[in-house]
Design a protein around this motif. Sequence first.
Motif, PDB file in Angstrom:
ATOM      1  N   THR A 144     -33.074  16.575   9.964  1.00  0.00           N
ATOM      2  CA  THR A 144     -33.674  16.896   8.504  1.00  0.00           C
ATOM      3  C   THR A 144     -34.951  15.932   8.629  1.00  0.00           C
ATOM      4  OG1 THR A 144     -31.553  17.270   7.681  1.00  0.00           O
ATOM      5  CG2 THR A 144     -33.374  16.560   6.201  1.00  0.00           C
ATOM      6  N   ILE A 145     -35.853  15.942   7.708  1.00  0.00           N
ATOM      7  CA  ILE A 145     -36.979  15.134   7.446  1.00  0.00           C
ATOM      8  C   ILE A 145     -36.767  14.512   6.063  1.00  0.00           C
ATOM      9  CG2 ILE A 145     -39.294  14.838   7.300  1.00  0.00           C
ATOM     10  CD1 ILE A 145     -39.571  17.466   9.163  1.00  0.00           C
ATOM     11  N   TYR A 146     -36.906  13.324   5.882  1.00  0.00           N
ATOM     12  CA  TYR A 146     -36.438  12.890   4.573  1.00  0.00           C
ATOM     13  C   TYR A 146     -37.676  12.074   4.237  1.00  0.00           C
ATOM     14  CZ  TYR A 146     -31.447  13.257   5.912  1.00  0.00           C
ATOM     15  OH  TYR A 146     -30.274  13.741   6.293  1.00  0.00           O
ATOM     16  N   TYR A 147     -37.808  12.008   2.659  1.00  0.00           N
ATOM     17  CA  TYR A 147     -38.954  11.104   2.059  1.00  0.00           C
ATOM     18  C   TYR A 147     -38.174  10.467   0.878  1.00  0.00           C
ATOM     19  CZ  TYR A 147     -42.824   9.322  -0.597  1.00  0.00           C
ATOM     20  OH  TYR A 147     -43.478   8.399  -1.317  1.00  0.00           O
ATOM     21  N   ALA A 148     -38.036   9.074   1.016  1.00  0.00           N
ATOM     22  CA  ALA A 148     -37.205   8.278  -0.204  1.00  0.00           C
ATOM     23  C   ALA A 148     -38.240   7.236  -0.887  1.00  0.00           C
ATOM     24  CB  ALA A 148     -36.094   7.663   0.589  1.00  0.00           C
ATOM     25  N   ARG A 149     -38.241   7.084  -1.930  1.00  0.00           N
ATOM     26  CA  ARG A 149     -38.903   6.228  -2.886  1.00  0.00           C
ATOM     27  C   ARG A 149     -38.275   5.829  -3.868  1.00  0.00           C
ATOM     28  NH1 ARG A 149     -44.908   7.858  -4.995  1.00  0.00           N
ATOM     29  NH2 ARG A 149     -45.469   5.893  -6.144  1.00  0.00           N
ATOM     30  N   MET A 150     -38.323   4.523  -4.410  1.00  0.00           N
ATOM     31  CA  MET A 150     -37.688   4.023  -5.379  1.00  0.00           C
ATOM     32  C   MET A 150     -38.216   4.461  -6.895  1.00  0.00           C
ATOM     33  SD  MET A 150     -37.069  -0.094  -6.715  1.00  0.00           S
ATOM     34  CE  MET A 150     -36.065  -0.521  -4.856  1.00  0.00           C
ATOM     35  N   LEU A 151     -37.228   4.603  -7.684  1.00  0.00           N
ATOM     36  CA  LEU A 151     -37.613   5.028  -9.206  1.00  0.00           C
ATOM     37  C   LEU A 151     -37.842   3.485 -10.026  1.00  0.00           C
ATOM     38  CD1 LEU A 151     -35.288   7.904  -9.604  1.00  0.00           C
ATOM     39  CD2 LEU A 151     -37.697   8.130  -9.724  1.00  0.00           C
ATOM     40  N   PRO A 152     -38.670   3.721 -11.205  1.00  0.00           N
ATOM     41  CA  PRO A 152     -38.912   2.549 -12.086  1.00  0.00           C
ATOM     42  C   PRO A 152     -37.448   1.869 -12.337  1.00  0.00           C
ATOM     43  CG  PRO A 152     -40.344   4.099 -12.855  1.00  0.00           C
ATOM     44  CD  PRO A 152     -39.414   4.915 -11.751  1.00  0.00           C
ATOM     45  N   ASP A 153     -36.427   2.536 -12.578  1.00  0.00           N
ATOM     46  CA  ASP A 153     -35.202   1.828 -13.162  1.00  0.00           C
ATOM     47  C   ASP A 153     -34.288   1.570 -11.866  1.00  0.00           C
ATOM     48  OD1 ASP A 153     -34.217   4.193 -11.658  1.00  0.00           O
ATOM     49  OD2 ASP A 153     -33.694   5.009 -13.470  1.00  0.00           O
ATOM     50  N   GLY A 154     -34.954   1.393 -10.517  1.00  0.00           N
ATOM     51  CA  GLY A 154     -34.168   0.633  -9.311  1.00  0.00           C
ATOM     52  C   GLY A 154     -33.311   1.819  -8.598  1.00  0.00           C
ATOM     53  N   ARG A 155     -33.108   2.906  -9.094  1.00  0.00           N
ATOM     54  CA  ARG A 155     -32.454   3.899  -8.225  1.00  0.00           C
ATOM     55  C   ARG A 155     -33.565   4.414  -7.181  1.00  0.00           C
ATOM     56  NH1 ARG A 155     -30.703   8.112 -12.509  1.00  0.00           N
ATOM     57  NH2 ARG A 155     -32.497   7.759 -13.358  1.00  0.00           N
ATOM     58  N   VAL A 156     -32.993   5.212  -6.331  1.00  0.00           N
ATOM     59  CA  VAL A 156     -34.030   5.816  -5.295  1.00  0.00           C
ATOM     60  C   VAL A 156     -33.463   7.095  -5.239  1.00  0.00           C
ATOM     61  CG1 VAL A 156     -34.068   6.246  -2.632  1.00  0.00           C
ATOM     62  CG2 VAL A 156     -33.654   3.627  -3.735  1.00  0.00           C
ATOM     63  N   LEU A 157     -34.635   7.920  -5.301  1.00  0.00           N
ATOM     64  CA  LEU A 157     -34.715   9.397  -5.241  1.00  0.00           C
ATOM     65  C   LEU A 157     -35.306   9.681  -3.774  1.00  0.00           C
ATOM     66  CD1 LEU A 157     -34.439  12.222  -6.435  1.00  0.00           C
ATOM     67  CD2 LEU A 157     -36.910  11.763  -7.210  1.00  0.00           C
ATOM     68  N   ARG A 158     -34.385  10.684  -3.292  1.00  0.00           N
ATOM     69  CA  ARG A 158     -34.895  11.032  -1.706  1.00  0.00           C
ATOM     70  C   ARG A 158     -35.084  12.606  -1.707  1.00  0.00           C
ATOM     71  NH1 ARG A 158     -30.368  10.221   2.782  1.00  0.00           N
ATOM     72  NH2 ARG A 158     -29.701  12.122   1.821  1.00  0.00           N
ATOM     73  N   VAL A 159     -36.083  13.127  -1.129  1.00  0.00           N
ATOM     74  CA  VAL A 159     -36.240  14.506  -1.025  1.00  0.00           C
ATOM     75  C   VAL A 159     -36.255  14.678   0.560  1.00  0.00           C
ATOM     76  CG1 VAL A 159     -37.774  14.971  -3.266  1.00  0.00           C
ATOM     77  CG2 VAL A 159     -38.764  14.246  -1.133  1.00  0.00           C
ATOM     78  N   ALA A 160     -35.686  16.067   0.737  1.00  0.00           N
ATOM     79  CA  ALA A 160     -35.551  16.350   2.215  1.00  0.00           C
ATOM     80  C   ALA A 160     -35.732  18.027   2.512  1.00  0.00           C
ATOM     81  CB  ALA A 160     -34.085  15.808   2.957  1.00  0.00           C
ATOM     82  N   TYR A 161     -36.211  18.023   3.620  1.00  0.00           N
ATOM     83  CA  TYR A 161     -36.297  19.462   4.136  1.00  0.00           C
ATOM     84  C   TYR A 161     -35.711  19.477   5.626  1.00  0.00           C
ATOM     85  CZ  TYR A 161     -39.476  21.583   0.784  1.00  0.00           C
ATOM     86  OH  TYR A 161     -40.060  22.144  -0.416  1.00  0.00           O
ATOM     87  N   PRO A 162     -34.873  20.624   5.881  1.00  0.00           N
ATOM     88  CA  PRO A 162     -34.553  20.891   7.208  1.00  0.00           C
ATOM     89  C   PRO A 162     -35.614  20.771   8.265  1.00  0.00           C
ATOM     90  CG  PRO A 162     -33.496  22.368   5.772  1.00  0.00           C
ATOM     91  CD  PRO A 162     -34.626  21.882   5.080  1.00  0.00           C
ATOM     92  N   ALA A 163     -35.510  20.258   9.382  1.00  0.00           N
ATOM     93  CA  ALA A 163     -36.635  20.054  10.560  1.00  0.00           C
ATOM     94  C   ALA A 163     -36.968  21.449  10.832  1.00  0.00           C
ATOM     95  CB  ALA A 163     -36.146  19.110  11.730  1.00  0.00           C
ATOM     96  N   SER A 164     -36.120  22.462  10.855  1.00  0.00           N
ATOM     97  CA  SER A 164     -36.587  23.810  11.011  1.00  0.00           C
ATOM     98  C   SER A 164     -37.696  24.428  10.012  1.00  0.00           C
ATOM     99  CB  SER A 164     -35.274  24.858  10.926  1.00  0.00           C
ATOM    100  OG  SER A 164     -34.794  24.595   9.625  1.00  0.00           O
ATOM    101  N   PHE A 165     -37.592  23.652   9.032  1.00  0.00           N
ATOM    102  CA  PHE A 165     -38.723  24.186   7.877  1.00  0.00           C
ATOM    103  C   PHE A 165     -40.032  23.755   8.403  1.00  0.00           C
ATOM    104  CE2 PHE A 165     -41.324  23.653   4.161  1.00  0.00           C
ATOM    105  CZ  PHE A 165     -41.056  24.640   3.581  1.00  0.00           C
ATOM    106  N   TYR A 166     -40.268  22.537   8.655  1.00  0.00           N
ATOM    107  CA  TYR A 166     -41.418  21.970   9.641  1.00  0.00           C
ATOM    108  C   TYR A 166     -41.737  22.879  10.671  1.00  0.00           C
ATOM    109  CZ  TYR A 166     -44.582  19.053  12.099  1.00  0.00           C
ATOM    110  OH  TYR A 166     -45.639  18.513  12.839  1.00  0.00           O
TER     111      TYR A 166
END
Length: 256
Positions: free
Chosen positions: A123-145
Motif C-alpha cells: 500500500t502507498i500511504y500519505y498521512a498528515r496532521m489535522l488542526p485538532d491534533g488527529r492524523v488523517l491518512r489516505v492510501a491506495y493499493p500499490a497495484s493502483f499505481y
Amino acid sequence: MINKYRLFILIFIPAALAMAAGMVLIQQKNNELSEAQFESQLKSQWQLAALMIDNANFQEESIKLNELQGLRLTLIGPGGEVLADNAVSGQLESHQDREEIKQALAGSPSMAVRFSRTTGSHTIYYARMLPDGRVLRVAYPASFYDDQKNSLMSQAVTGLIFLVAAVALFAFIISKKNSSMLASLSLAVKEAQRGGHELPGFDNDDLDEALFALSSAIRELRQYSKESLNLRRRLEYVLSNIDEGVLLLEDDKIFY
C-alpha cells in the motif's frame, strides 16, 4: 548486384537503436511524471477527505469512496489509536509504530510504501496532521499505481511499435529506391568499362561526365591496343621476310 536487404538493415538498425534509446529516456520521464502525479493525487484526496472528516456521515461516505475508488481513509488519534477506518470493520491495533503516522504526529506530512498487515497488500500511504491534533491518512493499493504506470508503459510501447513500423516502411522504400539506382549505376559502369555508347543519364552532370569520360577512355585504349597489335604483326611479317640478319636492341638488351 546491390543487396537491397543489406541496405535496408544499414538504414533500419541505427534508426531502431536510436528510437530504443529515446524510448528508455521517455519511459524514465514517464515514471517520474507518474510518481509526481500519483503523489499529487494522494494529497488532493487528503484535502477532500479533510473537508468531510467532521460530517456525521463521514464513515458511510468514506466507505463509498473505498468501494468506488479503492481509497482507504484512516483517522488516528494523537496517541496512535485508530478512530475510524473505511476499509476494515472492528477495532484495529494502535498505529503509533507506523512510520508515516510517527512523522505526521511530529508535524511532518509523510508518504510511505509498505506491506499493510491490516489489508494484506502493498500500500502507498500519505498521512498528515489535522488542526485538532488527529492524523488523517489516505492510501491506495500499490497495484493502483502499478496499473497507472503499466497503462503509460502500454501506450508508450504501442506508440513505439507504430513508430518502428513507420521507420521500417521508410527504410524499405529508401533501400528499394537506392538499390534500384545503385543497380542502374552498376550496369552503367559496366557499360562504360566495355566502352559502350548506350549510357543512361542520372540527372547529375558530374556523374554523367565521369561515365562518359570512362567510356571514351576505354574505347581509345582499346583502339590503341588494336592499332598497336596490327603494327606489331606487320613489323613481325616484314622482319621475318628479310634475308639479311636483323638485331633490335632496347637499353642494351636484345629485343628481337
